[in-house]
Design a protein around this motif. Structure first.
Motif, PDB file in Angstrom:
ATOM      1  N   ALA A   2      44.310  17.212  21.473  1.00 58.26           N
ATOM      2  CA  ALA A   2      44.926  15.891  21.655  1.00 58.26           C
ATOM      3  C   ALA A   2      46.443  16.025  21.817  1.00 58.26           C
ATOM      4  CB  ALA A   2      44.600  14.991  20.468  1.00 58.26           C
ATOM      5  N   ILE A   3      47.052  16.896  21.015  1.00 60.62           N
ATOM      6  CA  ILE A   3      48.507  17.084  21.118  1.00 60.62           C
ATOM      7  C   ILE A   3      48.851  17.833  22.402  1.00 60.62           C
ATOM      8  CG2 ILE A   3      50.568  18.002  19.988  1.00 60.62           C
ATOM      9  CD1 ILE A   3      49.077  17.793  17.339  1.00 60.62           C
ATOM     10  N   GLU A   4      48.035  18.814  22.770  1.00 69.05           N
ATOM     11  CA  GLU A   4      48.292  19.555  24.011  1.00 69.05           C
ATOM     12  C   GLU A   4      48.272  18.628  25.220  1.00 69.05           C
ATOM     13  OE1 GLU A   4      46.672  24.042  22.886  1.00 69.05           O
ATOM     14  OE2 GLU A   4      45.491  22.749  24.204  1.00 69.05           O
ATOM     15  N   GLU A   5      47.349  17.700  25.233  1.00 72.74           N
ATOM     16  CA  GLU A   5      47.276  16.747  26.348  1.00 72.74           C
ATOM     17  C   GLU A   5      48.581  15.950  26.452  1.00 72.74           C
ATOM     18  OE1 GLU A   5      44.446  13.076  27.940  1.00 72.74           O
ATOM     19  OE2 GLU A   5      43.844  14.265  26.190  1.00 72.74           O
ATOM     20  N   LYS A   6      49.164  15.679  25.301  1.00 70.78           N
ATOM     21  CA  LYS A   6      50.404  14.897  25.283  1.00 70.78           C
ATOM     22  C   LYS A   6      51.606  15.728  25.719  1.00 70.78           C
ATOM     23  CE  LYS A   6      53.127  11.947  22.176  1.00 70.78           C
ATOM     24  NZ  LYS A   6      53.222  11.369  20.818  1.00 70.78           N
ATOM     25  N   ILE A   7      51.733  16.959  25.192  1.00 70.35           N
ATOM     26  CA  ILE A   7      52.966  17.720  25.434  1.00 70.35           C
ATOM     27  C   ILE A   7      52.916  18.566  26.712  1.00 70.35           C
ATOM     28  CG2 ILE A   7      53.541  17.783  22.981  1.00 70.35           C
ATOM     29  CD1 ILE A   7      52.664  20.703  22.944  1.00 70.35           C
ATOM     30  N   PHE A   8      51.719  18.991  27.127  1.00 72.77           N
ATOM     31  CA  PHE A   8      51.645  19.832  28.312  1.00 72.77           C
ATOM     32  C   PHE A   8      51.699  19.025  29.602  1.00 72.77           C
ATOM     33  CE2 PHE A   8      49.145  23.382  25.929  1.00 72.77           C
ATOM     34  CZ  PHE A   8      50.313  23.751  25.296  1.00 72.77           C
ATOM     35  N   GLY A   9      51.309  17.768  29.532  1.00 71.38           N
ATOM     36  CA  GLY A   9      51.292  16.975  30.753  1.00 71.38           C
ATOM     37  C   GLY A   9      52.295  15.838  30.769  1.00 71.38           C
ATOM     38  N   ASN A  10      53.197  15.798  29.773  1.00 76.54           N
ATOM     39  CA  ASN A  10      54.122  14.668  29.660  1.00 76.54           C
ATOM     40  C   ASN A  10      55.529  15.175  29.376  1.00 76.54           C
ATOM     41  OD1 ASN A  10      55.482  12.308  29.174  1.00 76.54           O
ATOM     42  ND2 ASN A  10      54.304  11.716  27.365  1.00 76.54           N
ATOM     43  N   LEU A  11      56.393  15.060  30.369  1.00 76.19           N
ATOM     44  CA  LEU A  11      57.765  15.542  30.204  1.00 76.19           C
ATOM     45  C   LEU A  11      58.553  14.710  29.206  1.00 76.19           C
ATOM     46  CD1 LEU A  11      58.671  16.317  33.937  1.00 76.19           C
ATOM     47  CD2 LEU A  11      57.972  17.928  32.163  1.00 76.19           C
ATOM     48  N   ALA A  12      58.051  13.514  28.885  1.00 78.50           N
ATOM     49  CA  ALA A  12      58.799  12.603  28.005  1.00 78.50           C
ATOM     50  C   ALA A  12      58.495  12.832  26.527  1.00 78.50           C
ATOM     51  CB  ALA A  12      58.478  11.159  28.375  1.00 78.50           C
ATOM     52  N   HIS A  13      57.730  13.837  26.194  1.00 82.56           N
ATOM     53  CA  HIS A  13      57.406  14.058  24.783  1.00 82.56           C
ATOM     54  C   HIS A  13      58.641  14.525  24.014  1.00 82.56           C
ATOM     55  CE1 HIS A  13      56.910  18.258  26.264  1.00 82.56           C
ATOM     56  NE2 HIS A  13      57.431  18.543  25.090  1.00 82.56           N
ATOM     57  N   THR A  14      58.568  14.489  22.695  1.00 83.08           N
ATOM     58  CA  THR A  14      59.698  14.845  21.843  1.00 83.08           C
ATOM     59  C   THR A  14      59.501  16.232  21.234  1.00 83.08           C
ATOM     60  OG1 THR A  14      58.688  13.945  19.838  1.00 83.08           O
ATOM     61  CG2 THR A  14      59.951  12.414  21.238  1.00 83.08           C
ATOM     62  N   LYS A  15      60.570  16.738  20.634  1.00 79.22           N
ATOM     63  CA  LYS A  15      60.462  18.013  19.936  1.00 79.22           C
ATOM     64  C   LYS A  15      59.499  17.899  18.756  1.00 79.22           C
ATOM     65  CE  LYS A  15      62.976  21.675  17.542  1.00 79.22           C
ATOM     66  NZ  LYS A  15      64.265  22.222  17.090  1.00 79.22           N
ATOM     67  N   LYS A  16      59.482  16.734  18.114  1.00 84.16           N
ATOM     68  CA  LYS A  16      58.547  16.529  17.009  1.00 84.16           C
ATOM     69  C   LYS A  16      57.106  16.712  17.475  1.00 84.16           C
ATOM     70  CE  LYS A  16      56.909  13.208  13.566  1.00 84.16           C
ATOM     71  NZ  LYS A  16      55.492  13.419  13.968  1.00 84.16           N
ATOM     72  N   ASP A  17      56.800  16.248  18.703  1.00 88.65           N
ATOM     73  CA  ASP A  17      55.465  16.438  19.258  1.00 88.65           C
ATOM     74  C   ASP A  17      55.141  17.939  19.370  1.00 88.65           C
ATOM     75  OD1 ASP A  17      55.093  13.672  19.584  1.00 88.65           O
ATOM     76  OD2 ASP A  17      56.034  13.710  21.562  1.00 88.65           O
ATOM     77  N   GLU A  18      56.131  18.709  19.821  1.00 91.33           N
ATOM     78  CA  GLU A  18      55.920  20.147  19.966  1.00 91.33           C
ATOM     79  C   GLU A  18      55.715  20.809  18.601  1.00 91.33           C
ATOM     80  OE1 GLU A  18      58.889  22.041  22.342  1.00 91.33           O
ATOM     81  OE2 GLU A  18      58.777  20.555  23.963  1.00 91.33           O
ATOM     82  N   LEU A  19      56.491  20.389  17.616  1.00 96.81           N
ATOM     83  CA  LEU A  19      56.335  20.953  16.273  1.00 96.81           C
ATOM     84  C   LEU A  19      54.982  20.566  15.677  1.00 96.81           C
ATOM     85  CD1 LEU A  19      59.926  20.402  14.818  1.00 96.81           C
ATOM     86  CD2 LEU A  19      58.898  22.555  15.596  1.00 96.81           C
ATOM     87  N   ASP A  20      54.531  19.352  15.980  1.00 95.29           N
ATOM     88  CA  ASP A  20      53.192  18.950  15.534  1.00 95.29           C
ATOM     89  C   ASP A  20      52.138  19.892  16.117  1.00 95.29           C
ATOM     90  OD1 ASP A  20      54.193  16.845  14.070  1.00 95.29           O
ATOM     91  OD2 ASP A  20      53.760  15.322  15.598  1.00 95.29           O
ATOM     92  N   TRP A  21      52.322  20.251  17.383  1.00 94.63           N
ATOM     93  CA  TRP A  21      51.371  21.171  18.021  1.00 94.63           C
ATOM     94  C   TRP A  21      51.416  22.550  17.360  1.00 94.63           C
ATOM     95  CZ3 TRP A  21      52.623  25.524  21.266  1.00 94.63           C
ATOM     96  CH2 TRP A  21      51.487  26.165  21.786  1.00 94.63           C
ATOM     97  N   PRO A  54      51.078  26.707  29.941  1.00 92.20           N
ATOM     98  CA  PRO A  54      51.976  25.542  29.892  1.00 92.20           C
ATOM     99  C   PRO A  54      52.902  25.557  28.684  1.00 92.20           C
ATOM    100  CG  PRO A  54      49.698  24.903  29.423  1.00 92.20           C
ATOM    101  CD  PRO A  54      49.656  26.300  29.941  1.00 92.20           C
ATOM    102  N   ALA A  55      52.567  26.294  27.637  1.00 92.32           N
ATOM    103  CA  ALA A  55      53.442  26.378  26.468  1.00 92.32           C
ATOM    104  C   ALA A  55      54.770  27.052  26.795  1.00 92.32           C
ATOM    105  CB  ALA A  55      52.746  27.131  25.338  1.00 92.32           C
ATOM    106  N   LEU A  56      54.839  27.784  27.905  1.00 90.37           N
ATOM    107  CA  LEU A  56      56.109  28.394  28.310  1.00 90.37           C
ATOM    108  C   LEU A  56      57.161  27.339  28.647  1.00 90.37           C
ATOM    109  CD1 LEU A  56      54.844  31.332  30.568  1.00 90.37           C
ATOM    110  CD2 LEU A  56      56.051  31.557  28.388  1.00 90.37           C
ATOM    111  N   ASN A  57      56.728  26.123  28.973  1.00 94.43           N
ATOM    112  CA  ASN A  57      57.661  25.070  29.369  1.00 94.43           C
ATOM    113  C   ASN A  57      58.249  24.295  28.193  1.00 94.43           C
ATOM    114  OD1 ASN A  57      57.046  25.693  32.062  1.00 94.43           O
ATOM    115  ND2 ASN A  57      55.339  24.249  32.095  1.00 94.43           N
ATOM    116  N   LEU A  58      57.831  24.584  26.968  1.00 93.96           N
ATOM    117  CA  LEU A  58      58.253  23.809  25.815  1.00 93.96           C
ATOM    118  C   LEU A  58      59.658  24.200  25.351  1.00 93.96           C
ATOM    119  CD1 LEU A  58      54.962  23.842  23.689  1.00 93.96           C
ATOM    120  CD2 LEU A  58      55.694  22.160  25.400  1.00 93.96           C
ATOM    121  N   SER A  59      60.367  23.234  24.792  1.00 96.00           N
ATOM    122  CA  SER A  59      61.703  23.527  24.258  1.00 96.00           C
ATOM    123  C   SER A  59      61.624  24.462  23.057  1.00 96.00           C
ATOM    124  CB  SER A  59      62.405  22.222  23.862  1.00 96.00           C
ATOM    125  OG  SER A  59      61.729  21.581  22.792  1.00 96.00           O
TER     126      SER A  59
END
Length: 388
Positions: A81-100, A156-161
């Protein structure tokens, strides 16, 4: 000199590529310095459930293993569920990434606290794979002494901050192959000039099989070999589809022998022979007697089994959609690749019907391994990184 290897799972029965890679590096570096392994109590990468005992320190091949309990198990649905949010949505936050990162795990704060408390005890901390909790938080804790073996695929995780943070915070990067380095530099914004780095990979050893192993394997005759985890992400569904279509068109095709653990159904067919998990000592016999190894995975960062096949002088047939596997074939001239069924069919026909050529390919594979993946070369590169 004291060095820590940090990896998600560790043990002789753990067969994952990154974990096996970490174990081989630990065992060989231990000949030159004191190596401790910092890992979790997990055996399964699906759940990270605590299955190993951490009450007593374990010693495996003279290496001290420190295991730490994970604080929670991995829930696949939460992760997806979190991957769907952060891998396909450029507008996600760093908190979303940390949740993942926290959900993907292995969520092991005790291991991170150990690094913080024992920072001064080690000259270097070597982290295996970039995309897990142990690497993100561990590299922050080991800043100034942290080195990374990324084990990066087209991910896709390579694109994360948070991934950018990891590469910014390490002292050095130990790539597996040129294709992996190119992928990372194209996808992750950081300054490599500020880092120590080298293309190293893993040493490959071969050993002559014992006579009882040879006799057992000789019962298998005229076969194509798949060796490793049998699962969808490794391209096994496509391999089965292509192979069954080929057998229908040409019943004389050699049988397909599968060796390894499985998480997907293996088709029931008289020409598909699933022999299950095999001991490490039998691997050389299986490879030596095969017509060739097939590696259908579209995502690899090194592929130790491909290198082992080349080391034994056995050609490989690989998925051409994987730049790493295709790169091994191009540099060694010891393998072919396919990107559709027709190419799969023609490659198999060529490898079966041109024994003189495939014998020469086998010799080129051995040279490729001796030049690029001998343990002497790999050990020297690691030690040079730390000595500098």
């Amino acid at each position: 000199m004291k060095i820590a290897i940090v990896v998600m799972r560790y043990g002789e029965e753990i067969v994952g590529g990154a974990e096996y890679h970490a174990r081989m590096i630990a065992e060989h570096l231990n000949n030159y310095c004191q190596v401790n392994v910092l890992t979790t109590c997990a055996k399964s990468y699906h759940t990270w459930a605590n299955e190993y005992d951490n009450e007593n320190e374990e010693v495996i091949k003279n290496i001290r293993i420190l295991r730490f309990k994970n604080s929670k198990t991995r829930k696949v649905n939460n992760v997806l569920a979190i991957e769907e949010k952060i891998f396909g949505n450029l507008a996600h936050t760093k908190k979303d990434e940390l949740d993942w990162i926290n959900e993907n795990g292995p969520n092991c704060p005790e291991l991170i606290k150990y690094i913080e408390d024992h920072y001064d005890d080690y000259k270097a901390f070597i982290f295996f794979t970039f995309r897990y909790y142990t690497s993100y938080y561990g590299i922050n804790a080991a800043k100034g002494k942290a080195y990374l073996v990324p084990e990066a695929e087209n991910d896709p995780a390579l694109n994360l901050s948070t991934t950018q943070e990891i590469f910014q915070n390490v002292n050095g990067i130990l790539y597996n192959v040129p294709e992996e380095r190119k992928l990372i530099l194209n996808r992750v914004p950081f300054s490599e000039k500020e880092k120590k780095w080298d293309i190293i990979g893993c040493g490959i050893s071969t050993s002559l099989p014992k006579q009882d192993q040879v006799l057992k394997i000789q019962q298998l005759n005229n076969y194509i070999l798949y060796l490793g985890r049998i699962e969808g992400s490794k391209g096994c569904y496509q391999m089965f589809d292509y192979y069954l279509k080929l057998v229908e068109e040409d019943p004389s095709v050699p049988e397909l022998v599968l060796a390894g653990s499985t998480s997907i159904p293996v088709p029931k067919h008289e020409k598909i022979n699933f022999i299950g998990f095999i001991e490490e000592s039998y691997k050389g016999s299986l490879l030596t007697n095969a017509n060739f190894l097939i590696m259908p995975s579209p995502y690899e960062s090194l592929s130790l089994v491909t290198l082992e096949s080349l080391a034994y002088g056995v050609p490989v047939l690989v998925n051409g959609d994987c730049d790493v596997l295709k790169g091994h074939c191009l540099r060694s001239n010891a393998g072919l690749w396919y990107q559709n069924y027709d190419e799969f069919k023609e490659c198999i026909s060529f490898l079966i019907n041109n024994k003189n050529i495939t014998s020469g390919m086998g010799e080129l594979g051995k040279r490729y391994i001796n030049k690029n993946y001998s343990w002497d070369s790999v050990e020297k590169k690691y030690l040079d990184i730390f000595d500098n």
